[in-house]
Design an enzyme around this catalytic site. Structure first.
Site, PDB file in Angstrom:
ATOM      1  N   CYS A  15      -4.954  22.992   7.458  1.00  0.00           N
ATOM      2  CA  CYS A  15      -4.321  21.669   7.446  1.00  0.00           C
ATOM      3  C   CYS A  15      -4.235  21.152   8.874  1.00  0.00           C
ATOM      4  O   CYS A  15      -3.830  21.898   9.774  1.00  0.00           O
ATOM      5  CB  CYS A  15      -2.921  21.764   6.835  1.00  0.00           C
ATOM      6  SG  CYS A  15      -2.087  20.171   6.719  1.00  0.00           S
ATOM      7  N   LEU A  16      -4.611  19.897   9.060  1.00  0.00           N
ATOM      8  CA  LEU A  16      -4.574  19.329  10.411  1.00  0.00           C
ATOM      9  C   LEU A  16      -3.143  19.258  10.950  1.00  0.00           C
ATOM     10  O   LEU A  16      -2.956  19.156  12.159  1.00  0.00           O
ATOM     11  CB  LEU A  16      -5.216  17.935  10.415  1.00  0.00           C
ATOM     12  CG  LEU A  16      -6.721  17.930  10.089  1.00  0.00           C
ATOM     13  CD1 LEU A  16      -7.245  16.498   9.990  1.00  0.00           C
ATOM     14  CD2 LEU A  16      -7.514  18.716  11.132  1.00  0.00           C
ATOM     15  N   GLY A  21     -10.204  15.934   5.069  1.00  0.00           N
ATOM     16  CA  GLY A  21      -9.282  15.093   4.320  1.00  0.00           C
ATOM     17  C   GLY A  21      -8.104  14.728   5.200  1.00  0.00           C
ATOM     18  O   GLY A  21      -7.849  15.390   6.219  1.00  0.00           O
ATOM     19  N   GLN A  80       0.310  12.091   7.358  1.00  0.00           N
ATOM     20  CA  GLN A  80      -0.056  12.922   8.513  1.00  0.00           C
ATOM     21  C   GLN A  80      -0.235  12.099   9.784  1.00  0.00           C
ATOM     22  O   GLN A  80      -0.295  12.647  10.885  1.00  0.00           O
ATOM     23  CB  GLN A  80      -1.347  13.709   8.220  1.00  0.00           C
ATOM     24  CG  GLN A  80      -1.161  14.767   7.138  1.00  0.00           C
ATOM     25  CD  GLN A  80      -2.441  15.515   6.863  1.00  0.00           C
ATOM     26  OE1 GLN A  80      -3.270  15.073   6.091  1.00  0.00           O
ATOM     27  NE2 GLN A  80      -2.617  16.656   7.511  1.00  0.00           N
ATOM     28  N   HIS A 132       0.405  16.414  -0.105  1.00  0.00           N
ATOM     29  CA  HIS A 132       0.994  15.758   1.074  1.00  0.00           C
ATOM     30  C   HIS A 132       1.792  14.515   0.677  1.00  0.00           C
ATOM     31  O   HIS A 132       2.837  14.220   1.267  1.00  0.00           O
ATOM     32  CB  HIS A 132      -0.104  15.327   2.060  1.00  0.00           C
ATOM     33  CG  HIS A 132      -0.552  16.378   3.019  1.00  0.00           C
ATOM     34  ND1 HIS A 132       0.295  16.997   3.918  1.00  0.00           N
ATOM     35  CD2 HIS A 132      -1.781  16.898   3.267  1.00  0.00           C
ATOM     36  CE1 HIS A 132      -0.394  17.860   4.660  1.00  0.00           C
ATOM     37  NE2 HIS A 132      -1.662  17.825   4.277  1.00  0.00           N
ATOM     38  N   HIS A 151      -4.768  19.259  -2.342  1.00  0.00           N
ATOM     39  CA  HIS A 151      -4.121  19.461  -1.039  1.00  0.00           C
ATOM     40  C   HIS A 151      -3.556  18.129  -0.523  1.00  0.00           C
ATOM     41  O   HIS A 151      -2.413  18.065  -0.055  1.00  0.00           O
ATOM     42  CB  HIS A 151      -5.146  20.059  -0.066  1.00  0.00           C
ATOM     43  CG  HIS A 151      -4.694  20.218   1.349  1.00  0.00           C
ATOM     44  ND1 HIS A 151      -4.607  21.452   1.983  1.00  0.00           N
ATOM     45  CD2 HIS A 151      -4.326  19.301   2.289  1.00  0.00           C
ATOM     46  CE1 HIS A 151      -4.197  21.268   3.230  1.00  0.00           C
ATOM     47  NE2 HIS A 151      -4.030  19.978   3.446  1.00  0.00           N
ATOM     48  N   GLU A 152      -4.360  17.057  -0.635  1.00  0.00           N
ATOM     49  CA  GLU A 152      -3.935  15.747  -0.118  1.00  0.00           C
ATOM     50  C   GLU A 152      -2.836  15.126  -0.982  1.00  0.00           C
ATOM     51  O   GLU A 152      -1.888  14.528  -0.452  1.00  0.00           O
ATOM     52  CB  GLU A 152      -5.121  14.781  -0.026  1.00  0.00           C
ATOM     53  CG  GLU A 152      -6.298  15.253   0.828  1.00  0.00           C
ATOM     54  CD  GLU A 152      -5.929  15.745   2.200  1.00  0.00           C
ATOM     55  OE1 GLU A 152      -4.843  15.390   2.708  1.00  0.00           O
ATOM     56  OE2 GLU A 152      -6.711  16.514   2.778  1.00  0.00           O
TER      57      GLU A 152
END
Ligand code: GNR
Ligand code: NI
Length: 181
Positions: free
Chosen positions: A94-95, A46, A51, A140, A136-137
């Site tokens: 998480c990236l 994702g 990000q 963000h 999660h997204e």
């Protein structure tokens, strides 16, 4: 520049609240494609626009495993309409917080509304990893990170480690600059 650099903790950009998308146009769809490419390259399942430094309420998800047919999803202006009382725990990463993983408890299922890449209003009921990833997204988009859902002690340790890494990177870049300059 299709693959975009990822914003990494503790960059304050990650704490911005993203703005609703006003028009699903060519530029937005180009950003969605760049986000998918960046996510596949990482690799991740994702990615939220913030990000890659774009404070827009858009996210992409693809849960297909390596070797499976890709299943890219684009969610524009997503909103959670309903969350289950039942909870589930996943080990999240998480990236924007590379190589750190922790268990997070969230509603096991969610119903979301969103616009797809045609600007069409859709709803999705998600469970399992899709439910976790969507939450999660969407976090963000609101400047929230998965480490906000773990203990303060653990969170403080992670933030401290990433602050030091950022400082060391900056010092290293400066030294490299002196060597060529
Ligand atoms: O690649 C990712 N894996 C993941 C695993 C468990 C729960 C959430 C995620 S999302 C993450 C990519 C990412 O940082 N998205 O914002
Ligand atoms: Ni993330």
């Amino acid at each position: 520049m299709p693959i975009k650099p990822l914003i990494i903790l503790p960059d304050p950009v990650l704490r911005q609240v993203s703005k609703p998308v006003e028009r699903v146009d060519g530029a937005l769809l180009k950003l969605a494609d760049d986000m998918l490419e960046t996510m596949y390259d990482a690799p991740g399942i994702g990615l939220a626009a913030i990000q890659v430094g774009e404070p827009l309420r858009m996210l992409v998800i693809d849960l297909a495993k390596e070797g499976e047919t890709p299943a890219p999803h684009v969610f524009i202006n997503p909103e959670v309409l309903e969350s289950s009382d039942q909870r589930s725990v996943y080990e999240e990463g998480c990236l924007s917080i590379p190589d750190y993983y922790a268990e997070v408890e969230r509603p096991a299922a969610v119903r979301v509304k969103y616009l797809d890449r045609d600007g069409k209003l859709l709803e999705m009921e998600a469970g399992g990893l899709m439910a976790t990833c969507l939450q999660h997204e969407i976090d963000h988009l609101n400047g929230v990170l998965f480490i906000d859902h773990i203990s303060k002690l653990k969170r403080d340790m992670v933030v401290k480690k990433f602050k030091k890494l950022a400082k060391d990177r900056a010092a290293g870049a400066k030294a490299a600059g002196r060597m060529v300059g």
